[in-house]
Design an enzyme around this catalytic site. Structure first.
Site, mmCIF file in Angstrom:
data_model
loop_
_atom_site.group_PDB
_atom_site.id
_atom_site.type_symbol
_atom_site.label_atom_id
_atom_site.label_comp_id
_atom_site.label_asym_id
_atom_site.label_seq_id
_atom_site.Cartn_x
_atom_site.Cartn_y
_atom_site.Cartn_z
ATOM 1 C CB ALA A 32 -0.945 -0.002 1.187
ATOM 2 C CG HIS A 34 2.472 6.188 1.564
ATOM 3 N ND1 HIS A 34 3.625 6.685 2.128
ATOM 4 C CD2 HIS A 34 1.953 5.324 2.483
ATOM 5 C CE1 HIS A 34 3.783 6.179 3.326
ATOM 6 N NE2 HIS A 34 2.782 5.335 3.575
ATOM 7 C CG HIS A 37 6.097 2.948 1.540
ATOM 8 N ND1 HIS A 37 4.742 3.171 1.516
ATOM 9 C CD2 HIS A 37 6.345 2.229 2.667
ATOM 10 C CE1 HIS A 37 4.182 2.593 2.559
ATOM 11 N NE2 HIS A 37 5.128 2.013 3.283
ATOM 12 C CD GLN A 61 4.056 -5.541 11.476
ATOM 13 O OE1 GLN A 61 5.029 -6.104 10.975
ATOM 14 N NE2 GLN A 61 3.935 -4.233 11.434
#
Ligand code: PAF
Length: 295
Positions: A32, A34, A37, A61
């Site tokens: 995912a 954006h 990143h 996690q």
């Protein structure tokens, strides 16, 4: 960019790259993607010969199964982003490539698996007990577990993480030190939207109304940073609490001003040690975190 799903294939590929004397930089992600990143890939490209990005939605996690299921999976769009950022290798393993059935079973039984320490004693002390650690039991053990596994697979010289997850960075630095891994951890600054909202994969789950309201998070953090020389910590905490009490959509989970190294709340400002203001808020179905380094 080559896309690799298996550990064996990645090992073979990276072995050849190392034989050529090239350095490997690594940006672990859960996808995912954006611009936050992208900033990790850009930093890795500047500092290393070959950039590996992993996309792996790590089951260990998540505290809540529904959160894991709802986590956005956007591999096609992610590949477009990674290609244009200049990533060399995308490692996108299946869960079975990373975890044994036994490890997943332990997680299901809410038991902390410590096999990732490879027999060493790893103790995060209070680092994983405060803030996110207090709200999400087992979360940082899951992060350390997957990051240590990914580090052993990729064996980078440098690994790149966003500063938005400030506590995660502290835990990973501590893990690397305690496991004595020859990896340099590079913290990359938070990337923000034009209204200040820290970029996060979770932002896309906000309603239009919520998206508008969450700019309050960075507005409040900015006021705190600008006024720290004029107010006490208690005053600033009160100010933040009041700001969020007035919001119908956002509930404040915590706001803490902590020592940047120990993550323990500080009693008074002392510019000889760096401090960071950390916040977590809950919206109807989305939890967001943010922070600013005070000094
Ligand atoms: O920050 C993240 O996206 C994840 O916690 C990480 C570091 C990739 C581990 O799953």
């Amino acid at each position: 960019m080559i896309i690799i799903h298996s550990v064996e294939k990645l090992n073979g590929y990276l072995t050849e790259i190392r034989k050529e004397g090239k350095t490997v930089g690594f940006a672990p992600t859960m996808g995912a993607l954006h611009q936050g990143h992208v900033s990790l890939i850009t930093a890795a490209k500047k500092q290393c010969d070959i950039v590996v990005c992993s996309i792996f939605v790590n089951p260990t996690q998540f505290n809540d199964l529904s959160d894991l299921e709802k986590y956005p999976r956007t591999i096609d769009a992610d590949c477009v982003i990674l290609r244009s950022a200049g990533c060399d290798i995308l490692f996108a393993p299946e869960v079975s490539e990373i975890y044994t059935a036994h490890e997943l079973e332990l997680k299901q039984q809410h038991m902390e698996d410590k096999s990732w320490t490879m027999g060493k004693t790893v103790d995060f002390g209070l680092l994983d007990k405060v803030m996110e650690g207090a709200h999400r039991p087992g979360h940082f053990n899951g992060v350390a577990q997957v990051v240590s596994k990914l580090f052993r697979i990729v064996q980078p010289v440098k690994a790149f993480f966003g500063q938005k997850d400030f506590q995660q960075l502290s835990v990973i630095r501590s893990m690397v030190k305690q496991l004595d891994l020859p990896i340099e951890i590079i913290a990359c600054p938070i990337v923000r939207e034009t209204d200040g909202l820290a970029m996060s994969s979770r932002n896309r789950r906000l309603s239009a109304e919520e998206r508008d309201e969450v700019k309050l998070i960075y507005q409040t953090l900015s006021i705190v940073k600008e006024n720290y020389q004029l107010a006490t910590i208690a005053d600033l905490k009160k100010l933040v609490e009041v700001a969020f009490k007035l919001s119908a959509l956002i509930k404040l989970d915590y706001f803490e001003i902590v020592d940047s190294e120990t993550l323990q709340p500080i009693a008074a400002f002392d510019t000889s040690r760096s401090a960071v203001a950390c916040i977590a808020v809950q919206l109807q179905t989305v939890r967001l975190i943010d922070n600013v380094i005070m000094y």
